[in-house]
Design an enzyme around this catalytic site. Structure first.
Site, PDB file in Angstrom:
ATOM      1  N   GLU A 384       0.861  -1.181   0.000  1.00 52.51           N
ATOM      2  CA  GLU A 384       0.000   0.000   0.000  1.00 52.51           C
ATOM      3  C   GLU A 384       0.896   1.228   0.000  1.00 52.51           C
ATOM      4  OE1 GLU A 384      -2.415   2.704  -0.417  1.00 52.51           O
ATOM      5  OE2 GLU A 384      -3.389   0.742  -0.260  1.00 52.51           O
ATOM      6  N   HIS A 452      -4.487  -2.585  -7.123  1.00 48.46           N
ATOM      7  CA  HIS A 452      -5.704  -1.965  -6.596  1.00 48.46           C
ATOM      8  C   HIS A 452      -5.610  -0.448  -6.704  1.00 48.46           C
ATOM      9  CE1 HIS A 452      -8.065  -5.225  -4.376  1.00 48.46           C
ATOM     10  NE2 HIS A 452      -7.259  -5.816  -5.233  1.00 48.46           N
ATOM     11  N   GLU A 453      -6.801   0.189  -6.774  1.00 53.71           N
ATOM     12  CA  GLU A 453      -6.888   1.613  -7.094  1.00 53.71           C
ATOM     13  C   GLU A 453      -6.070   1.898  -8.362  1.00 53.71           C
ATOM     14  OE1 GLU A 453      -7.925   0.543  -3.341  1.00 53.71           O
ATOM     15  OE2 GLU A 453      -5.785   0.881  -3.651  1.00 53.71           O
ATOM     16  N   GLU A 471      -8.184  -3.862  -9.610  1.00 57.96           N
ATOM     17  CA  GLU A 471      -9.469  -3.552  -8.989  1.00 57.96           C
ATOM     18  C   GLU A 471     -10.216  -2.599  -9.920  1.00 57.96           C
ATOM     19  OE1 GLU A 471     -10.901  -2.747  -4.402  1.00 57.96           O
ATOM     20  OE2 GLU A 471      -9.340  -1.492  -5.248  1.00 57.96           O
ATOM     21  N   GLU A 477     -15.201  -5.519  -0.471  1.00 57.24           N
ATOM     22  CA  GLU A 477     -15.097  -4.798   0.800  1.00 57.24           C
ATOM     23  C   GLU A 477     -16.292  -3.880   1.054  1.00 57.24           C
ATOM     24  OE1 GLU A 477     -12.635  -2.330  -2.161  1.00 57.24           O
ATOM     25  OE2 GLU A 477     -13.118  -4.425  -1.763  1.00 57.24           O
TER      26      GLU A 477
END
Length: 670
Positions: A384, A452-453, A471, A477
């Protein structure tokens, strides 16, 4: 030699026609069904139009760009038209099928402005049996070296106001919005892809392919007339208002339009992949597909935390439990979020505090990977970034080299921040450059990326197949904590014909404890059987069994997750109605077995399944996981029936889908 002579003759004829004053040319699809016309109008404005047979699909639509130091949208003359064709079949290291047919005819229009600096612009059109792609080419020329694009004026002038599925650009974070349908004329600015239901025999999808060093595409309706709607490109800008910084020679991404008769053809289109460059990874033998579990859902359920403390999920002890579970159930990976320094504090604004090599004290990174390898499992590294792209780039080589030495194969990246480096939008040219740097660096270190993102996928997995998934949608989620109750039952019936057309989706299915623990009303709006169906319907080469592993204990349904592959040799949609239901069949790449997944929206329905996709004269043992008596996504999602029977191409199987329900079938060739 014969083909060369034909191509030479067509080029010569085209140049002769231009010399005699011709300002337009036509090119048809290989099967002759689609016909594209390109040229310039009396004002010297470039345009194109498209028809299927005698039916007009796209009215004459203007093309062009505005540069910081001048316009490239009018006052052109045609220097020449050239033609080419290609018919090849290429192999995918992984995918929804093994082989992809790439057959198109190409028309190139070379333009020069009459006045001013006499700048050159080339527009290339490729027409396939299932649609078109076109792009701008900026040749090397003294009059155009470094330049800045301030506006792209590409238009799509549709002669109808079709029901269109899309997500809005404004107010949507990370493309995580619900897809909704309304007339195209009523849409605000929307992100691509958009899917248009024109009528029962015409579906059209607008997107882009090969997004390289450019800004991501949005579309804005700009005119409605004579029952039709015109939309225009709106690119994601830098903060100073510029769209793209470029240096000739330069090419734009392809603007793509899929044309199909039904949803099965929409899902089967590989036009976007074909418009990307061939694989640039010389040796792809290290690429693989598989399934993984992970320390993830507990954070969304508030039973664990990413940061350190009493509920820290990424501990050595906890991770060993997940590794042992993965080994017992033939899972290849274990994802662990919250393992590294940087999660404490407001990391969304302070992402530059993340370290991608330094674990928290209660997490034995190297020891756990060694333990996993001894069990035939690997850790999936989680990175992340908090949107701190520069901080990530500074650590890329050292972190990825470490992961490679440790034997890690997959990295899940994340960018939970609307701004990269608190300065530029994620889907601007700034973001596109960053995402590409990560993918290319990962390829050098034999690492696969689950992003992701992300920026919306545009088929880059053909060129860099280490980009295995992403994603860019409202994922699982939202079924944990979203105040609106979670994704509605229709959501998974929409994604195969919208977001997943852009590329594989890491939706993270497989939630078996279907109840609200953060908000009582918020939970997966599905039955247990529909969670299984998602493994077939929602495509990704790496699929997660996303629940906490305790919730799989004693569950017969988990057998399907153990057995279902993630790499396919054939795929097809058997029946579908957008937003209502979908049934998909896929053939395992490593066996002769098939898998079928079906799901419905909030309406219960009865379907009859035909098995005419199976080998004739053969029988298959069907293991059927279906909604049990009384099952419904509203308060009783758990009833599940597991049946077995022999089937063949002659079999007709009635099957009931509960409200918000589904089914999954394993077909084992006998």
């Amino acid at each position: 030699m014969k083909l060369f002579k034909l191509l030479f003759l067509s080029v010569a004829l085209a140049l002769v026609s231009v010399a005699s004053g011709k300002t337009m040319a036509k090119v048809s699809s290989p099967d002759g069904t689609l016909i594209l016309t390109a040229g310039i109008n009396p004002h010297g404005q470039p345009y194109y139009e498209l028809q299927r047979g005698k039916r007009l699909l796209i009215r004459p639509s203007l093309l062009g760009l505005q540069l910081k130091d001048g316009a490239l949208d009018e006052d052109f003359r045609v220097l020449g038209f050239t033609r080419a064709t290609k018919d090849e079949t290429w192999q995918q290291p992984w995918g929804e099928e093994t082989s992809v047919c790439n057959h198109y005819n190409e028309l190139t229009m070379q333009l020069k402005q009459r006045a001013g600096q006499g700048r050159l612009l080339t527009i290339v059109f490729r027409i396939f049996n299932d649609g078109i792609g076109f792009r701008y080419v900026f040749p090397r020329q003294p009059q155009l070296t470094n330049f800045v694009i301030m506006n792209e004026e590409t238009q799509f002038a549709f002669p109808f106001d079709a029901q269109t599925w899309s997500i809005p650009t404004e107010g949507t974070h990370y493309y995580e919005a619900l897809w909704t349908a309304s007339p195209l004329s009523k849409k605000p600015m929307v992100s691509t892809p958009i899917t248009m239901e024109v009528d029962d025999s015409l579906y059209m999808v607008v997107h882009e392919a090969n997004l390289t060093d450019y800004a991501a595409l949005n579309l804005q309706p700009i005119a409605s007339q004579q029952g039709g709607v015109t939309v225009q490109s709106k690119l994601v800008p830098w903060q100073n208002g510029a769209l793209v910084y470029a240096k000739a020679p330069f090419v734009s991404p392809w603007r793509t339009v899929i044309v199909a008769r039904n949803l099965a053809e929409v899902a089967a289109s590989r036009l976007m992949l074909n418009l990307n460059e061939p694989c640039k990874i010389g040796d792809t033998s290290w690429l693989e597909t598989g399934k993984y579990v992970g320390i993830w859902w507990g954070m969304h359920m508030n039973t664990m935390t990413w940061s350190q403390g009493n509920k820290h999920g990424a501990t050595t002890e906890n991770t060993k439990k997940y590794i042992d579970f993965a080994a017992r159930h033939d899972m290849k990976g274990v994802l662990v979020e919250g393992w590294n320094y940087g999660w404490d504090g407001d990391w969304g604004k302070e992402g530059d505090k993340f370290s991608f090599t330094k674990p928290y004290p209660d997490y034995d990174f190297a020891g756990l990977q060694h333990y996993a390898l001894s069990k035939g499992v690997r850790l999936v590294a989680h990175n992340e970034t908090g949107g701190a792209a520069k901080n990530y780039e500074q650590q890329l080589d050292s972190a990825f080299a470490l992961y490679q030495r440790m034997g890690i194969k997959v990295v899940k990246t994340g960018y939970v921040n609307d701004w990269l480096d608190n300065a530029e939008l994620q889907h601007s040219q700034y973001g596109v450059r960053h995402y590409r740097k990560v993918i290319e660096t990962a390829a050098k270190h034999h690492l696969m990326i689950i992003n992701h993102e992300p920026v919306m996928p545009t088929g880059l997995q053909r060129t860099y197949p280490n980009l295995v998934s992403g994603e860019g949608a409202r994922g699982q989620e939202y079924n944990a904590w979203s105040a609106d109750g979670g994704n509605p039952p229709s959501h998974l019936c929409i994604l195969p014909f919208t977001r997943i057309l852009a590329g594989p989706l890491d939706f993270t299915p497989g939630i078996f404890r279907i109840e609200g623990r953060v908000h009582p009303q918020t939970h997966p709006q599905t039955t247990l059987a529909k969670q299984l169906a998602a493994y077939v319907v929602i495509y990704a080469p790496w699929q997660m069994a996303a629940d906490e592993i305790e919730n799989y204990q004693g569950q017969p349904a988990f057998k399907f997750i153990e057995e279902v592959p993630t790499n396919w040799q054939q795929s097809r949609v058997l029946m579908a109605k957008l937003g209502q239901y979908v049934v998909t069949a896929r053939k395992d790449r490593d066996s002769e077995n098939w898998y079928v997944g079906g799901m419905t929206n909030e309406q219960a329905r009865d379907l009859t399944l035909h098995f005419n996709f199976l080998d004739k004269g053969m029988r298959y043992k069907a293991i059927i996981y279906r909604d049990g008596d009384g099952a419904t996504y509203q308060g009783n999602p758990y009833p599940l029936a597991i049946d077995q029977q022999l089937v063949s191409t002659e079999t007709l199987l009635p099957i009931h889908l509960a409200k918000g329900g589904g089914f999954a079938i394993q077909l084992i060739k006998q």
